[in-house]
Scaffold this motif. Structure first.
Motif, PDB file in Angstrom:
ATOM      1  N   ILE A  39       0.844  -1.191   0.000  1.00  0.00           N
ATOM      2  CA  ILE A  39       0.000   0.000   0.000  1.00  0.00           C
ATOM      3  C   ILE A  39       0.879   1.241   0.000  1.00  0.00           C
ATOM      4  CG2 ILE A  39      -1.826   1.269   1.181  1.00  0.00           C
ATOM      5  CD1 ILE A  39      -2.586  -1.352   2.572  1.00  0.00           C
ATOM      6  N   ASP A  76       0.543   5.419   0.292  1.00  0.00           N
ATOM      7  CA  ASP A  76      -0.311   6.567   0.599  1.00  0.00           C
ATOM      8  C   ASP A  76       0.545   7.624   1.285  1.00  0.00           C
ATOM      9  OD1 ASP A  76      -2.293   8.310   2.037  1.00  0.00           O
ATOM     10  OD2 ASP A  76      -3.671   6.901   1.098  1.00  0.00           O
ATOM     11  N   SER A 124       0.555   9.356   6.372  1.00  0.00           N
ATOM     12  CA  SER A 124       1.170   8.327   7.212  1.00  0.00           C
ATOM     13  C   SER A 124       0.257   7.866   8.354  1.00  0.00           C
ATOM     14  CB  SER A 124       2.507   8.804   7.767  1.00  0.00           C
ATOM     15  OG  SER A 124       2.340   9.963   8.546  1.00  0.00           O
ATOM     16  N   TYR A 178      -3.126   7.757   8.353  1.00  0.00           N
ATOM     17  CA  TYR A 178      -4.127   6.880   7.736  1.00  0.00           C
ATOM     18  C   TYR A 178      -3.516   5.530   7.400  1.00  0.00           C
ATOM     19  CZ  TYR A 178      -7.055   4.863   4.106  1.00  0.00           C
ATOM     20  OH  TYR A 178      -7.798   3.998   3.352  1.00  0.00           O
ATOM     21  N   LEU A 179      -2.334   5.555   6.821  1.00  0.00           N
ATOM     22  CA  LEU A 179      -1.663   4.321   6.424  1.00  0.00           C
ATOM     23  C   LEU A 179      -1.362   3.440   7.635  1.00  0.00           C
ATOM     24  CD1 LEU A 179      -0.592   2.844   3.955  1.00  0.00           C
ATOM     25  CD2 LEU A 179       1.562   4.047   4.261  1.00  0.00           C
ATOM     26  N   THR A 206       4.103  -1.132   3.553  1.00  0.00           N
ATOM     27  CA  THR A 206       3.505   0.186   3.349  1.00  0.00           C
ATOM     28  C   THR A 206       4.591   1.203   3.020  1.00  0.00           C
ATOM     29  OG1 THR A 206       3.639   0.709   5.715  1.00  0.00           O
ATOM     30  CG2 THR A 206       1.592  -0.298   4.917  1.00  0.00           C
ATOM     31  N   THR A 210       5.159   5.601   2.240  1.00  0.00           N
ATOM     32  CA  THR A 210       4.619   6.949   2.226  1.00  0.00           C
ATOM     33  C   THR A 210       5.285   7.826   1.172  1.00  0.00           C
ATOM     34  OG1 THR A 210       6.144   7.605   3.993  1.00  0.00           O
ATOM     35  CG2 THR A 210       3.904   6.930   4.647  1.00  0.00           C
ATOM     36  N   SER A 259      -2.866   5.180  -3.484  1.00  0.00           N
ATOM     37  CA  SER A 259      -3.890   6.226  -3.455  1.00  0.00           C
ATOM     38  C   SER A 259      -3.729   7.162  -4.653  1.00  0.00           C
ATOM     39  CB  SER A 259      -3.823   7.018  -2.148  1.00  0.00           C
ATOM     40  OG  SER A 259      -2.683   7.833  -2.115  1.00  0.00           O
TER      41      SER A 259
END
Length: 67
Positions: free
Chosen positions: A7, A9, A12, A14-15, A33, A35, A56
């Motif tokens: 993922i 996004d 940070s 929200y992630l 993940t 950012t 995103s």
């Protein structure tokens, strides 16, 4: 066999919350993940292959087409 979800996004917080939620419920998945687009791109260029790549719409990653 575990699957790999990646993922990207720029938010940070929200992630972090999303990753925590998913890890509690998806025991057959590995999760990575990112950012920043540069770190994600480096990870992919290193030969890592996710089963699902979720990015995103506002993620700063303008070289996605090259992959």
């Amino acid at each position: 066999m575990k699957r790999f979800l990646v993922i990207g996004d720029s938010d940070s917080l929200y992630l972090e919350n999303l990753a925590g939620y998913l890890m509690e419920r998806m025991d057959k998945w590995e999760l990575a993940t990112f950012t920043t687009g540069d770190k994600l791109l480096s990870w992919l260029e290193a030969g890592n292959k996710p089963d699902i790549l979720l990015v995103s719409g506002d993620f700063p990653f303008n070289r996605l087409e090259e992959l």
